[in-house]
Scaffold this active site. Structure first.
Site: not given
Length: 322
Positions: A227, A235, A286, A213, A128, A284, A275, A163
């Site tokens: 998702r 979420r 990752n 994703r 993040k 994000e 994401d 978050k």
């Protein structure tokens, strides 16, 4: 190419054999005839001769059979600089001082062994924080420990999502309505739990359409899943009950990937998951222990672990040639 691979990850007994990306990578390594070792990060030792070692088990008979998904051989202490060709740094976050320390230790063997992802880049690119380099693709984002700053942000943007800055898997993500109900109490909990600031963004109703994703290997898009949140949830993380579906990239998502791909490759971030919400908003990047490849392959009929190992083999050939 027959490789010797050490996987730094969480205990094998608790692995989700049907969805875990690390397990999928180990299965693919076994299928290629690689020697596979497993060790936990707590066993890392830098000895008096500046050699980095780990107490590791050779891993055999990997299979997607519940209760019999692996077999360990006799454990021994291995030298991560001389006894293996590749270290996969795959233990789950949170990204804390222990995680950072492991990257410092693994950095010391980078001249001998390929560490994936590059430990220096992982340390400098928490999910993040690195994403803030691409604000032009992000929703408005506030990083703060101040309740007053969040209230001012809410006046402009309405309902927000709060978050932990170094959280993972959708844990401890809260939606606060525009009225700010319980914001003060929530920030008391956040500030007493985490010493760092927290991330605050407007709540994006488009999350109902899904949180995509997208996986990039050495800077190139290799697949994606969408998702969707489960019933009663906002979420969409699979770890908290979200569901996956096949998807294609939007022009905006293609633009996002094209903008960041070359830099990811340059930084040695071979396996990355980003994401994007609603086909538009980057949230994000990752790099610590990306997931999602099992679901991507299930929907697309692809072999993402194989593509990751191809990229790793290419990196090793390039290192030898240089």
């Amino acid at each position: 190419m027959g490789l010797r691979v050490a996987v730094q990850m969480d205990p094998m007994a608790g692995v989700n054999i049907n969805g875990d990306s690390s397990f999928a990578l180990m299965l693919a390594a076994q299928a290629r005839g690689y020697d596979v070792w497993h060790y936990e990060v707590g066993t890392l030792t830098l000895d008096a001769n500046d050699r980095l070692t780990a107490f590791a088990h050779p891993v055999y008979d990997l299979q997607r059979v519940a209760g019999a998904h692996y077999r360990f051989g006799e454990p021994k202490r291995i030298d991560l600089g001389s006894d293996v060709d590749v270290v996969l740094m795959r233990q789950d976050p949170p990204f804390h001082v222990g995680y950072i320390t492991a990257t410092h230790l693994l950095e010391r063997i980078e001249h001998e062994t390929l560490v994936v992802n590059n430990p220096v880049s992982v340390r400098n690119a928490p999910e993040k924080v690195m994403v803030l380099d691409y604000r032009r693709f992000m929703p408005p984002t506030l990083i703060t420990r101040s309740t007053d700053e969040v209230r001012a942000f809410q006046k402009e943007h309405g309902a927000v999502v709060v978050k932990p800055l170094h959280g993972n898997g959708g844990k401890a993500i809260f939606r606060v309505p525009a009225e700010g109900d319980n914001l003060g109490a929530l920030f008391e909990v956040f500030n007493s739990t985490w010493p760092e600031p927290h991330m605050v963004q407007p709540f994006l109703p488009d999350v109902a359409k899904g949180d995509k994703r997208i996986v990039l290997i050495d800077g190139e898009v290799t697949g994606a899943i969408n998702r969707r949140p489960g019933e009663g949830e906002f979420r969409s993380n699979l770890a908290v009950g979200g569901s996956a579906e096949a998807t294609e990239l939007t022009p905006r998502e293609q633009e996002i990937c094209a903008a960041m791909g070359p830099r990811l490759k340059e930084l040695g971030l071979i396996f990355v998951g980003i994401d994007v919400i609603g086909g538009e908003w980057l949230t994000e990047i990752n790099v610590t222990s990306p997931t999602g490849i099992v679901a991507i392959d299930r929907f697309n009929g692809t072999d993402t672990p194989g593509k990751i190992w191809d990229a790793i083999e290419l990196r090793l050939k390039e290192r030898k040639a240089s």
